[in-house]
Write an enzyme that holds these catalytic residues in place. Sequence first.
Site, mmCIF file in Angstrom:
data_model
loop_
_atom_site.group_PDB
_atom_site.id
_atom_site.type_symbol
_atom_site.label_atom_id
_atom_site.label_comp_id
_atom_site.label_asym_id
_atom_site.label_seq_id
_atom_site.Cartn_x
_atom_site.Cartn_y
_atom_site.Cartn_z
ATOM 1 N N GLY A 1 -2.073 -11.077 -9.001
ATOM 2 C CA GLY A 1 -1.107 -10.416 -9.873
ATOM 3 C C GLY A 1 -1.523 -10.501 -11.319
ATOM 4 N N GLU B 1 -7.983 15.131 -1.571
ATOM 5 C CA GLU B 1 -8.314 13.931 -0.817
ATOM 6 C C GLU B 1 -9.806 13.871 -0.503
ATOM 7 O OE1 GLU B 1 -7.983 10.346 1.421
ATOM 8 O OE2 GLU B 1 -6.947 11.246 -0.290
#
Length: 627
Positions: free
Chosen positions: A103, A493
């Site tokens: 994090g 994509e």
Amino acid sequence: MCGIVGYVGPRKVVPVIIEGLRRLEYRGYDSAGIAVGDSSRTTLDVRRAPGKLAKLEEILRDQPLNGTFGIGHTRWATHGRPTEENAHPHRDCTGRIVVVHNGIVENYLELKHELAAQGHKFVTETDTEIIAHLIEQVQKDAESAGEAIPLEVAVRRAAKHLTGAFALGVLSAAEPDKIIAARFGPPVIVGVGEGEAFVASDVPGILHHTRNIYFLADGDMAILTPSAVKLTDFDGKSIERELTRIHWDPIQAEKGGYKHFMLKEIWEQPQAVRDTTLGRVSLDSGKIFLGEIEIGDEELARAASINIAACGTSWHAALAGKYMIERLARLPVDVDYASEHRYRNPIAGPNALGLLITQSGETADTLAAQREMKALGSQTVAICNVVGAMVAREAHGSIYTHAGPEIGVASTKAFTSQLTALFLLALKLGQLRGKLDQAQSIELIEQLSRVPVKIEETLRSSSPPCEHLAKEFSTAHDFLYLGRGIHFPIALEGALKLKEISYIHAEGYPAGEMKHGPNALIDETLPVVVLATRDKSDPASKLRYEKTLSNIQEVTARSGRVIAVATEGDTTICGLVEHVIHIPPAPELLAPIIEIVPLQLLAYYIAVRRGCDVDQPRNLAKSVTVE
């Protein structure tokens, strides 16, 4: 983001942790480290190395470790260069406390200045190091007040000083055979065995040892010892979480003879689509069963609009889902990048359904968008692959894709499973809103049931030409991908897959926009991949196809080199382009699930030809758990 694995119990701790980290290396791989202790030592032994996990393993061969409890980490940097000093675990001043962290601590500079003023010495560039010192200081302050506090209390108090997002694993030499885990943002799971306990940042890291998992929620803390796992909140209050039984076969997370996880996962797509559909459709009645959505049918039918938020590949699935839902259910759909959702002051409310799409179910931006939708009064539905993930727990219902573990950083089978789930949702909404009758529903379900076989055919037929094309185009500097309608998201994509794993610049563009700028890029060095499939039974598809042929002619007239993905039996296109890859015919809304496959293979073979690390591309991680 980063990989975390911790263990306490009777086994040899280092092999358990290293094996788990290897299975989580897709989450982070710029450095690695491990800390181990036992009751006979007053400090914790730490080994760290920059680079991939293999570097750490070399060090451990020369400088082995033994112990009864420990924790390891593979990093994907948010702070600090990939050096030995910046690798986790990080220590306090005494060397008796170590911390691993996934994090970001947003207020770390402020805390660092405060701790430095209190005499703490820092040796790294990371935000994580301050957590170890903060825990040390909390314990010192308690001692000064005549209070002896256990490690878990010190971690709780320290956590309240942190702002940002964190998953923590903490050890102390003063309290052997204990691991403290805490979550506020990035995922943390705790595994329970017989006389042993595990902590990890994702299921594959411990699945070989236990299937019994606690998924921690934000604000949860776990105290792991060999005899028990205790869960509390950050105030120390005991909490209950459901113990989830994971049904993934651990072998699914192995390469199974394939050269790369990505290639294995490309070939697993037929089964992934089957598993996403399994038990959710009736070929007899045409009904769709989405039992994990807790919103009643009448309430779903009353939805006035749908707001979708997603990131990366999932955002491309969302764009394709917009076409599916608007066409089959006649319901307006907005699609946002999750990272941008809250910044446009979104319009939502009780009549707008929020839809979140995320492979991991832990993507920080997507969770933030979900909370924004709920704050505005919307009910939310999640499409994700991980049972028990945060996005599913916070939703009013989920559609799990059941694709199994996806280890390659570049998503493949998660994408086709998401498209399948979106098609099922579009069918369900179309039925509830009276836009699809029984005969239409049965026909669409029958077509969906044929998709896995068509993917298998495409894999077999398109692998050789894609491998051949890779030889010809692996030295290109740029690629352009074009598509119209629902095929435009597939062009996006396809371009993303190429840039992710081969590091070639690639753009996806609506084919109809060529005259508005991109034509300036066309020359004899630019490969242009065009999605030119067609559904002969669909007038709109035929019109789109004809216009796409015009775009192809625009490219070839400027000496561009076209690679077309076309439908079997199409002879017209063969006379217009240099290269054609054929796929089996499919309805307009289902063709994207098939036509992405050759684009995945093309990207894969080009990356292999260029010597790139296909499964672990530079600067990327599988699960993005910070904003």
